[in-house]
Design a protein around this motif. Structure first.
Motif, mmCIF file in Angstrom:
data_model
loop_
_atom_site.group_PDB
_atom_site.id
_atom_site.type_symbol
_atom_site.label_atom_id
_atom_site.label_comp_id
_atom_site.label_asym_id
_atom_site.label_seq_id
_atom_site.Cartn_x
_atom_site.Cartn_y
_atom_site.Cartn_z
ATOM 1 N N ALA A 1 0.836 -1.206 0.000
ATOM 2 C CA ALA A 1 0.000 0.000 0.000
ATOM 3 C C ALA A 1 0.868 1.252 0.000
ATOM 4 O O ALA A 1 0.557 2.239 -0.677
ATOM 5 C CB ALA A 1 -0.934 0.003 1.213
ATOM 6 N N GLU B 1 -6.226 4.233 3.806
ATOM 7 C CA GLU B 1 -6.030 2.817 3.495
ATOM 8 C C GLU B 1 -4.774 2.289 4.179
ATOM 9 O O GLU B 1 -4.780 1.191 4.742
ATOM 10 C CB GLU B 1 -5.940 2.614 1.980
ATOM 11 C CG GLU B 1 -5.739 1.178 1.562
ATOM 12 C CD GLU B 1 -6.893 0.239 1.912
ATOM 13 O OE1 GLU B 1 -6.736 -0.962 1.668
ATOM 14 O OE2 GLU B 1 -7.932 0.682 2.439
ATOM 15 N N ARG C 1 -5.660 1.882 7.810
ATOM 16 C CA ARG C 1 -6.520 0.722 8.032
ATOM 17 C C ARG C 1 -5.704 -0.575 8.008
ATOM 18 O O ARG C 1 -5.842 -1.426 8.885
ATOM 19 C CB ARG C 1 -7.623 0.672 6.962
ATOM 20 C CG ARG C 1 -8.632 -0.451 7.152
ATOM 21 C CD ARG C 1 -9.599 -0.539 5.974
ATOM 22 N NE ARG C 1 -8.952 -1.002 4.761
ATOM 23 C CZ ARG C 1 -8.635 -2.274 4.507
ATOM 24 N NH1 ARG C 1 -8.872 -3.214 5.395
ATOM 25 N NH2 ARG C 1 -8.055 -2.614 3.360
ATOM 26 N N GLN D 1 -0.987 4.427 -1.783
ATOM 27 C CA GLN D 1 -2.409 4.391 -1.458
ATOM 28 C C GLN D 1 -2.744 5.568 -0.535
ATOM 29 O O GLN D 1 -1.856 6.112 0.128
ATOM 30 C CB GLN D 1 -2.758 3.072 -0.770
ATOM 31 C CG GLN D 1 -2.662 1.862 -1.673
ATOM 32 C CD GLN D 1 -3.763 1.822 -2.702
ATOM 33 O OE1 GLN D 1 -4.917 2.113 -2.399
ATOM 34 N NE2 GLN D 1 -3.410 1.485 -3.931
#
Length: 108
Positions: free
Chosen positions: A79, A88, A91, A84
């Motif tokens: 990510a 995100e 998370r 990203q």
């Protein structure tokens, strides 16, 4: 058996390997420090350091039989590489940290 075991505990697939038991135990014992590093990098938005920590954890977790942890660390690393959105990355890192807190030595 670990007295802190719970249904969500994550055990090494190598837990019964007599040669590696001590190494798995050391890996589990160093997990709070790894969580501290991941959390610190995330809070400080230090993406490159977070990527590096996730990469190191990915390799170590795989070597010590914690495949789900290795996969989760890989998601964080990728990510960041893919740039990203922060939400995100956050998370995925929080999911990784949750898994880290569930690792246990020994067998279920």
């Amino acid at each position: 058996m670990d007295s802190t075991a719970s249904p969500s505990a994550l055990y090494s697939s190598l837990a019964d390997d007599e040669v590696l038991q001590d190494l798995v135990q050391l890996f589990v014992e160093e997990m709070p420090r790894r969580v501290e590093i991941l959390t610190g990098c995330l809070e400080a938005l230090q993406w490159d350091e977070l990527r590096r920590a996730a990469h190191q954890l990915k390799g170590a977790a795989g070597s010590y039989g914690f495949a789900p942890l290795s996969v989760a660390a890989s998601f964080v690393e990728q990510a960041i590489v893919d740039r990203q959105p922060e939400e995100e990355i956050r998370r995925l890192t929080e999911a990784l940290i949750d898994l880290c807190t569930r690792v246990r030595s020994g067998s279920p």
